[in-house]
Design a protein around this motif. Structure first.
Motif, mmCIF file in Angstrom:
data_model
loop_
_atom_site.group_PDB
_atom_site.id
_atom_site.type_symbol
_atom_site.label_atom_id
_atom_site.label_comp_id
_atom_site.label_asym_id
_atom_site.label_seq_id
_atom_site.Cartn_x
_atom_site.Cartn_y
_atom_site.Cartn_z
ATOM 1 N N LEU A 189 -18.191 6.326 42.016
ATOM 2 C CA LEU A 189 -17.782 5.221 41.151
ATOM 3 C C LEU A 189 -19.002 4.437 40.672
ATOM 4 C CD1 LEU A 189 -15.202 3.993 40.014
ATOM 5 C CD2 LEU A 189 -15.244 2.347 41.894
ATOM 6 N N GLU A 190 -19.953 4.213 41.595
ATOM 7 C CA GLU A 190 -21.173 3.467 41.226
ATOM 8 C C GLU A 190 -21.940 4.183 40.123
ATOM 9 O OE1 GLU A 190 -24.038 2.412 44.276
ATOM 10 O OE2 GLU A 190 -22.315 1.726 45.484
ATOM 11 N N ILE A 191 -22.044 5.514 40.259
ATOM 12 C CA ILE A 191 -22.794 6.276 39.254
ATOM 13 C C ILE A 191 -22.128 6.168 37.888
ATOM 14 C CG2 ILE A 191 -23.642 8.578 38.654
ATOM 15 C CD1 ILE A 191 -23.622 9.269 41.616
ATOM 16 N N MET A 192 -20.802 6.305 37.883
ATOM 17 C CA MET A 192 -20.090 6.241 36.611
ATOM 18 C C MET A 192 -20.146 4.845 36.006
ATOM 19 S SD MET A 192 -16.812 8.741 37.149
ATOM 20 C CE MET A 192 -16.239 8.204 38.744
ATOM 21 N N LEU A 193 -20.001 3.821 36.874
ATOM 22 C CA LEU A 193 -20.081 2.449 36.360
ATOM 23 C C LEU A 193 -21.478 2.174 35.817
ATOM 24 C CD1 LEU A 193 -18.007 0.467 39.017
ATOM 25 C CD2 LEU A 193 -17.326 1.194 36.726
ATOM 26 N N GLY A 194 -22.484 2.770 36.468
ATOM 27 C CA GLY A 194 -23.851 2.610 35.979
ATOM 28 C C GLY A 194 -23.981 3.129 34.561
ATOM 29 N N ALA A 195 -23.385 4.302 34.299
ATOM 30 C CA ALA A 195 -23.438 4.876 32.948
ATOM 31 C C ALA A 195 -22.684 3.994 31.961
ATOM 32 C CB ALA A 195 -22.850 6.293 32.952
ATOM 33 N N LEU A 196 -21.532 3.480 32.379
ATOM 34 C CA LEU A 196 -20.767 2.597 31.489
ATOM 35 C C LEU A 196 -21.554 1.331 31.174
ATOM 36 C CD1 LEU A 196 -17.099 2.806 32.866
ATOM 37 C CD2 LEU A 196 -17.969 3.753 30.729
ATOM 38 N N ASP A 197 -22.235 0.795 32.182
ATOM 39 C CA ASP A 197 -22.977 -0.447 31.975
ATOM 40 C C ASP A 197 -24.178 -0.254 31.073
ATOM 41 O OD1 ASP A 197 -21.133 -1.735 33.456
ATOM 42 O OD2 ASP A 197 -22.277 -1.698 35.334
ATOM 43 N N GLU A 198 -24.633 1.001 30.938
ATOM 44 C CA GLU A 198 -25.689 1.262 29.963
ATOM 45 C C GLU A 198 -25.131 1.406 28.556
ATOM 46 O OE1 GLU A 198 -27.983 4.654 31.162
ATOM 47 O OE2 GLU A 198 -28.273 3.836 33.175
ATOM 48 N N GLY A 199 -23.826 1.201 28.399
ATOM 49 C CA GLY A 199 -23.213 1.262 27.073
ATOM 50 C C GLY A 199 -22.743 2.640 26.674
ATOM 51 N N GLN A 200 -22.700 3.546 27.638
ATOM 52 C CA GLN A 200 -22.286 4.899 27.277
ATOM 53 C C GLN A 200 -20.776 5.068 27.353
ATOM 54 O OE1 GLN A 200 -24.806 6.547 30.188
ATOM 55 N NE2 GLN A 200 -26.484 6.927 28.752
ATOM 56 N N SER A 201 -20.263 5.971 26.511
ATOM 57 C CA SER A 201 -18.868 6.394 26.647
ATOM 58 C C SER A 201 -18.833 7.606 27.559
ATOM 59 C CB SER A 201 -18.288 6.763 25.282
ATOM 60 O OG SER A 201 -18.101 5.617 24.488
ATOM 61 N N LEU A 202 -17.684 7.818 28.208
ATOM 62 C CA LEU A 202 -17.582 8.935 29.149
ATOM 63 C C LEU A 202 -16.472 9.895 28.737
ATOM 64 C CD1 LEU A 202 -17.846 7.157 32.636
ATOM 65 C CD2 LEU A 202 -19.673 8.302 31.367
ATOM 66 N N ILE A 203 -16.704 11.179 29.024
ATOM 67 C CA ILE A 203 -15.626 12.165 28.989
ATOM 68 C C ILE A 203 -15.256 12.424 30.440
ATOM 69 C CG2 ILE A 203 -14.996 14.551 28.457
ATOM 70 C CD1 ILE A 203 -16.980 14.392 26.109
ATOM 71 N N PHE A 204 -13.975 12.247 30.760
ATOM 72 C CA PHE A 204 -13.574 12.226 32.157
ATOM 73 C C PHE A 204 -12.364 13.128 32.353
ATOM 74 C CE2 PHE A 204 -11.521 10.187 35.872
ATOM 75 C CZ PHE A 204 -12.602 10.161 36.737
ATOM 76 N N PHE A 205 -12.418 13.934 33.401
ATOM 77 C CA PHE A 205 -11.289 14.825 33.688
ATOM 78 C C PHE A 205 -10.607 14.346 34.957
ATOM 79 C CE2 PHE A 205 -14.449 17.545 31.482
ATOM 80 C CZ PHE A 205 -13.717 17.742 30.326
ATOM 81 N N PRO A 206 -9.506 13.580 34.810
ATOM 82 C CA PRO A 206 -8.910 12.917 35.980
ATOM 83 C C PRO A 206 -8.312 13.880 37.000
ATOM 84 C CG PRO A 206 -7.801 12.284 33.930
ATOM 85 C CD PRO A 206 -8.813 13.292 33.570
ATOM 86 N N GLU A 207 -8.105 15.142 36.614
ATOM 87 C CA GLU A 207 -7.586 16.101 37.600
ATOM 88 C C GLU A 207 -8.647 16.448 38.636
ATOM 89 O OE1 GLU A 207 -5.033 19.241 35.285
ATOM 90 O OE2 GLU A 207 -6.551 18.412 33.976
ATOM 91 N N GLY A 208 -9.910 16.196 38.314
ATOM 92 C CA GLY A 208 -10.987 16.386 39.285
ATOM 93 C C GLY A 208 -11.528 17.793 39.355
ATOM 94 N N THR A 209 -10.776 18.759 38.843
ATOM 95 C CA THR A 209 -11.241 20.147 38.869
ATOM 96 C C THR A 209 -10.537 20.898 37.753
ATOM 97 O OG1 THR A 209 -11.537 22.104 40.237
ATOM 98 C CG2 THR A 209 -9.460 20.919 40.474
ATOM 99 N N ARG A 210 -10.990 22.132 37.519
ATOM 100 C CA ARG A 210 -10.328 22.922 36.478
ATOM 101 C C ARG A 210 -8.952 23.375 36.945
ATOM 102 N NH1 ARG A 210 -14.695 27.279 35.158
ATOM 103 N NH2 ARG A 210 -15.424 26.680 37.228
ATOM 104 N N ASN A 211 -7.976 23.225 36.072
ATOM 105 C CA ASN A 211 -6.598 23.533 36.395
ATOM 106 C C ASN A 211 -6.352 25.028 36.219
ATOM 107 O OD1 ASN A 211 -3.853 23.752 36.589
ATOM 108 N ND2 ASN A 211 -3.392 22.504 34.791
ATOM 109 N N MET A 212 -6.114 25.721 37.322
ATOM 110 C CA MET A 212 -5.863 27.164 37.258
ATOM 111 C C MET A 212 -4.394 27.482 37.484
ATOM 112 S SD MET A 212 -8.512 28.794 36.521
ATOM 113 C CE MET A 212 -9.185 27.483 35.514
#
Lengths: 210, 309
Positions: A100-123
């Motif tokens: 979470l810290e890493i992702m929030l760090g990226a957001l705080d730098e003003g970046q947008s994120l592409i996020f896959f909430p399933e956490g893994t590839r759906n097979m």
């Protein structure tokens, strides 16, 4: 180098899949966003990024699993230097840094994120796996960031897991209306709502296009 | 090759007139512009681009048209396969269809190996593809999967490749004029599509097959094919045919083209889509534009081959 790589990849994705974005509920905008999408192929975030305009693409990074992308040198160079992904540890036991810290760090730098909430590839045969709580935690920590559901169509047929040559098929990315956590909303209720918002964009039934 | 310039100047004049009329209609219509007028403008714009691309291919002669139609096959097959049921185990078969079958078929056409390109897909691919799929071991919906992919190759690769194959026909007295034969076929078949659309819009009343394609009418069919046959007869100077022969061949090509459009509509209806894709603005996908050519090309090719060579 990185912008060149991303332009090349976007061009390649378009040449192979003829991808077009369908802006159903959201429009391209300068707002900071988390694009959350279904995930079944390594091509997913390249396809999604190729649907964004170059300016937005330049500040948008995908969140990917460090355990997979750091597991060998080629993957590490691809993920860190070429694709500029935000790598997070998925393993609870061995991880050194809170994802979470890493992702929030990226957001705080003003970046947008592409996020896959399933956490893994759906097979599985199901259209979506259960959402992990990451999306909820991000949404609560940074309520100003828009959460845009994005349905990625056909990419799992273009480049299935374990394959390295893509089959050229037409793809679409359907962008839905942004959602947000309501005051006091329960985590599971929100995750279920987010999952439904994404599923509602799916134009196919029983594997065939509607 | 003065004749080819005549044809392209004629096309530019027709498209120029179409753009002018559509421009006046757009200018005089109330705002906001109706969606059918927006579509008409997009269609005419796309026609300009398509004519330019074909002209560019013609500049490079035989190689140019072979490459152009190989790319058309690629785009058409991609649209087709997208609408079929595929499984993960089909991955390599699908890749071979795009990366092996298309280049090989067009290479055979380019080298004028008639004996092989006319059976490569109907015989060898027909046998090899189910064999590969069976070796892979996935039997789920097996028959459906292999027949859908075989049919896609026949439609988007085999049939389409008979258009550039026209260049390779050695017709006595027609040396070096093979490209004009292609121009004749494309002009009449595509002309028939446009004329059927115009006659249908102006006089269309009785639906021909409401279950398959609600926009096709008897008035559009008869008017379109009749006028396209006359167009074919008037283009006889492109071909080794007499005006009457040109008219009859054009008529046959247009009837085949109509059937191709009908079959394509039936597939789209079955899969619940309106268009094959979104590649050509205003028209839909590549197959929406080439469905008529797909059916017309092999029949036209074989009639000319047996009767004129």
């Amino acid at each position: 180098m990185q912008s060149l790589a991303s332009a090349c990849l976007a061009g390649l994705a378009r040449a192979i899949t003829g991808v077009i974005p369908i802006w159903l509920g959201a429009k391209p905008s300068k707002n900071q966003r988390i694009y959350f999408a279904n995930h079944a192929s390594h091509g997913d975030f390249i396809l999604l990024a190729s649907c964004l305009d170059p300016e937005e693409r330049a500040r948008t990074r995908a969140v990917a699993g460090a355990d997979y992308w750091r597991s060998n040198r080629i993957r590490r160079v691809m993920a860190e230097d070429l694709l500029r992904t935000v790598l997070v540890e998925r393993n609870w036991v061995e991880r050194s840094k809170d994802p979470l810290e890493i992702m929030l760090g990226a957001l705080d730098e003003g970046q947008s994120l592409i996020f896959f909430p399933e956490g893994t590839r759906n097979m599985s045969e199901e259209p979506l796996l259960r959402f992990r709580s990451g999306l909820y935690n991000l949404a609560v920590a940074r309520p100003g960031v828009e959460l845009v559901p994005c349905w990625i169509e056909n990419m799992s047929r273009v480049l299935p897991k374990g394959m390295f040559l893509p089959v050229p098929l037409l793809c679409r990315v359907i962008f839905g209306a942004p959602i947000a956590v309501e005051p006091g909303e329960d985590r599971n209720v929100f995750l279920h709502r987010a999952q439904q918002a994404l599923l509602d964009l799916n134009p196919t039934t029983d594997g065939e296009r509607r | 090759m003065a004749d080819i310039y005549k044809l392209f100047f004629g096309l530019i004049a027709v498209l120029g007139a179409a753009s002018l009329i559509a421009g006046i209609l757009t200018w005089r219509s109330s705002k906001p512009i109706s969606s059918s007028l927006v579509n008409l403008n997009a269609r005419i714009r796309a026609w300009w681009i398509m004519v330019a691309v074909i002209a560019l291919a013609f500049v490079f002669g035989k190689s140019g048209v072979v490459i152009l139609f190989a790319l058309i096959s690629f785009a058409a097959l991609r649209e087709y396969v997208t609408l079929t049921h595929t499984r993960r185990s089909d991955h390599w078969v699908l890749i071979c269809m795009f990366l092996v079958v298309i280049p090989l078929q067009y290479y055979l056409v380019w080298t004028d190996w008639y004996g092989l390109y006319s059976i490569f897909i109907p015989v060898y691919c027909f046998l090899a593809m189910p064999a590969l799929a069976a070796l892979w071991g996935d039997t789920s919906r097996f028959l459906e999967r292999i027949s859908e992919q075989q049919w896609g190759l026949m439609l988007s690769v085999y049939c389409v490749s008979h258009v550039p194959a026209l260049v390779t026909l050695e017709i006595p007295g027609n040396d070096g004029r093979g490209l004009l034969l292609i121009a004749f076929l494309i002009a009449t078949v595509q002309g028939s599509d446009v004329l059927q659309y115009i006659f249908g819009k102006l006089f269309g009343k009785n639906r021909l097959s409401p279950n398959v394609s609600p926009s096709k009418t008897w008035e559009g069919l008869v008017g379109g094919i009749g006028s396209a046959s006359l167009l074919g007869a008037s283009l006889f100077w492109l071909t080794p045919f007499s005006p009457l022969e040109a008219g009859v061949l054009a008529c046959m090509a247009c009837i085949m083209g109509f059937l191709g459009g009908l079959v394509a509509s039936a597939i789209k209806r079955d899969r619940g889509v309106k268009d094959w894709g979104h590649m050509i603005e205003g028209h839909g996908g590549m197959l929406d534009r080439t469905d008529s050519l797909v059916f017309a090309a092999p029949v036209f090719f074989h009639i000319v081959r047996y009767a004129w060579t």
